[in-house]
Write an enzyme that holds these catalytic residues in place. Structure first.
Site, PDB file in Angstrom:
ATOM      1  N   GLU A 107      35.672 -16.821  63.491  1.00 24.66           N
ATOM      2  CA  GLU A 107      35.908 -17.544  64.742  1.00 24.66           C
ATOM      3  C   GLU A 107      37.196 -18.362  64.686  1.00 24.66           C
ATOM      4  O   GLU A 107      37.886 -18.507  65.696  1.00 24.66           O
ATOM      5  CB  GLU A 107      34.701 -18.432  65.056  1.00 24.66           C
ATOM      6  CG  GLU A 107      33.479 -17.598  65.439  1.00 24.66           C
ATOM      7  CD  GLU A 107      32.293 -18.440  65.831  1.00 24.66           C
ATOM      8  OE1 GLU A 107      31.898 -18.398  67.011  1.00 24.66           O
ATOM      9  OE2 GLU A 107      31.749 -19.133  64.948  1.00 24.66           O
ATOM     10  N   GLU A 148      26.037 -13.996  62.023  1.00 27.48           N
ATOM     11  CA  GLU A 148      25.224 -15.193  62.293  1.00 27.48           C
ATOM     12  C   GLU A 148      23.780 -14.889  62.655  1.00 27.48           C
ATOM     13  O   GLU A 148      22.862 -15.622  62.242  1.00 27.48           O
ATOM     14  CB  GLU A 148      25.866 -16.024  63.419  1.00 27.48           C
ATOM     15  CG  GLU A 148      27.016 -16.901  62.979  1.00 27.48           C
ATOM     16  CD  GLU A 148      28.362 -16.206  63.082  1.00 27.48           C
ATOM     17  OE1 GLU A 148      29.401 -16.899  63.058  1.00 27.48           O
ATOM     18  OE2 GLU A 148      28.391 -14.954  63.175  1.00 27.48           O
TER      19      GLU A 148
END
Length: 249
Positions: free
Chosen positions: A112, A132
């Site tokens: 990210e 995730e």
């Protein structure tokens, strides 16, 4: 030096650019709260004195993710604070371009952070993605809205819903990285890109980044206003005059 006393972000200033290296080797450069604080401090400097930013990681790893040991202890209030989210948005919103030089793993929060950059370069060892959901959480620090803008909605959905990790060839084919270089040449390649950016007018570069980052509803009026400002600057006439003179020789 142990990670507990070692600065998590090594910052080197080189005139028109800054090189920031994530440096937590014991955790494969996992992004902890100290690293987030260091990113905020660096952004505060670059917001006041804009410069090109090259982000990279030490020891053949960009960032293995958020620090799971810290993440495991966070609760709902921490989630709503957006600890990584706000830091990565600040990186994305820096006035001048950000280049992510990605060697090795860029996973979870590390991915990210890379998505927050304007440009990404990789090596054959690059592995990037968002696992995730396998940890019982979502990629909430920018992947769900930045990744679709980079690779398209269908490919972003595949990565985020399956947790699949892309290798360098796949990342290049998908446009997630714009080039793949030998690990020994990665930083030189990032500096070569920075050199090309630095050769251009910095205000025009900043305005181009503003237009690229703007929401769809802002176009085309935003570009017209930015262009109107640039048309009145003496640098426009000077650069165009030099161009015409070179063409005549």
């Amino acid at each position: 030096m142990a990670d507990s006393i070692r600065p998590p972000l090594h910052v080197e200033r080189r005139g028109d650019r800054v090189v920031a290296t994530l440096d937590r080797p014991a955790t494969r450069n996992a992004i902890d709260l100290a690293a987030i604080d260091a990113l905020h401090a660096l952004c505060a400097e670059l917001e006041q004195e804009p410069a090109i930013l090259i982000l990279t990681g030490a020891d053949g790893v960009f960032a293995s993710g958020a620090d799971i040991a810290q993440l495991r202890e966070r609760g709902a209030d921490d989630a709503r604070r957006g600890i990584n989210t706000h830091a990565f948005s600040r990186v994305a919103d820096l006035p001048m371009p950000v280049i992510a030089a990605i060697d090795g793993y860029a996973l979870g929060g590390g991915a990210e952070l890379a998505y927050a950059a304007d440009l990404r370069l990789g090596t054959p060892r690059t592995r990037i993605g968002n696992p995730e959901t396998g940890l019982g959480i979502i990629a909430a620090a920018g992947a769900t809205w930045r990744l679709p803008r980079i690779v398209g909605e269908a490919r972003a959905a595949e990565l985020l819903l399956t947790g699949r990790i892309l290798d360098a060839d796949e990342a290049l084919a998908w446009g997630l990285v714009s080039a793949v270089h030998d690990p020994d040449d990665l930083l030189d390649a990032a500096h070569a890109v920075a050199d090309r950016i630095a050769a251009n007018d910095p205000v025009a570069t900043r305005h181009t980044k503003t237009a690229l980052r703007a929401p769809a509803g802002a176009h085309p009026q935003l570009e017209l206003e930015l262009q109107a400002e640039l048309f009145e600057r003496p640098e426009k006439a000077e650069r165009m005059t030099r161009f015409l003179e070179r063409r005549r020789t």
